[in-house]
Write a protein that holds these residues in place. Sequence first.
Motif, PDB file in Angstrom:
ATOM      1  N   LYS A  25      26.198  35.025  19.924  1.00 55.55           N
ATOM      2  CA  LYS A  25      27.288  34.156  20.368  1.00 55.55           C
ATOM      3  C   LYS A  25      28.102  33.646  19.182  1.00 55.55           C
ATOM      4  CE  LYS A  25      25.048  32.906  24.648  1.00 55.55           C
ATOM      5  NZ  LYS A  25      24.427  31.880  25.481  1.00 55.55           N
ATOM      6  N   ARG A  26      27.433  33.331  18.087  1.00 57.94           N
ATOM      7  CA  ARG A  26      28.146  32.901  16.871  1.00 57.94           C
ATOM      8  C   ARG A  26      28.996  34.032  16.316  1.00 57.94           C
ATOM      9  NH1 ARG A  26      23.093  29.764  14.089  1.00 57.94           N
ATOM     10  NH2 ARG A  26      23.273  27.845  15.297  1.00 57.94           N
ATOM     11  N   ALA A  27      28.457  35.240  16.348  1.00 60.26           N
ATOM     12  CA  ALA A  27      29.189  36.411  15.830  1.00 60.26           C
ATOM     13  C   ALA A  27      30.428  36.688  16.668  1.00 60.26           C
ATOM     14  CB  ALA A  27      28.274  37.617  15.797  1.00 60.26           C
ATOM     15  N   MET A  28      30.349  36.482  17.982  1.00 61.61           N
ATOM     16  CA  MET A  28      31.509  36.675  18.838  1.00 61.61           C
ATOM     17  C   MET A  28      32.643  35.745  18.393  1.00 61.61           C
ATOM     18  SD  MET A  28      30.056  37.300  22.693  1.00 61.61           S
ATOM     19  CE  MET A  28      29.224  35.731  22.810  1.00 61.61           C
ATOM     20  N   SER A  29      32.293  34.514  18.080  1.00 58.47           N
ATOM     21  CA  SER A  29      33.315  33.563  17.622  1.00 58.47           C
ATOM     22  C   SER A  29      33.870  33.991  16.274  1.00 58.47           C
ATOM     23  CB  SER A  29      32.715  32.167  17.497  1.00 58.47           C
ATOM     24  OG  SER A  29      32.326  31.692  18.747  1.00 58.47           O
ATOM     25  N   GLN A  30      32.985  34.450  15.399  1.00 58.26           N
ATOM     26  CA  GLN A  30      33.415  34.871  14.070  1.00 58.26           C
ATOM     27  C   GLN A  30      34.355  36.058  14.140  1.00 58.26           C
ATOM     28  OE1 GLN A  30      30.133  35.577  11.430  1.00 58.26           O
ATOM     29  NE2 GLN A  30      31.427  36.469   9.848  1.00 58.26           N
ATOM     30  N   LEU A  31      34.091  37.002  15.025  1.00 57.68           N
ATOM     31  CA  LEU A  31      34.947  38.185  15.157  1.00 57.68           C
ATOM     32  C   LEU A  31      36.263  37.855  15.848  1.00 57.68           C
ATOM     33  CD1 LEU A  31      32.408  40.966  16.131  1.00 57.68           C
ATOM     34  CD2 LEU A  31      33.593  40.698  13.963  1.00 57.68           C
ATOM     35  N   GLY A  32      36.256  36.774  16.615  1.00 56.06           N
ATOM     36  CA  GLY A  32      37.478  36.393  17.306  1.00 56.06           C
ATOM     37  C   GLY A  32      37.872  37.384  18.400  1.00 56.06           C
TER      38      GLY A  32
END
Length: 66
Positions: A57-64
């Motif tokens: 979930k954090r990576a999804m935010s990071q990738l935008g």
Amino acid sequence: MQYLQNSKVHIPNSRVVRNQFELIESAKALSFPLFIKKDFSNGGRGVIECSSLLQLKRAMSQLGAY
């Protein structure tokens, strides 16, 4: 790809997802760690390793992407 499989080269399972729901469902079907990246990025650029749903979930935010 078939040539690699016939040559006994291990090819990890992969999925193309288009939204957060598909990503979470795919993560449940595959095993961690997962490596995700944005579509159309080249080489290893933008690859993120995720060892849990929280990291995913954090990576999804990071990738935008979503």
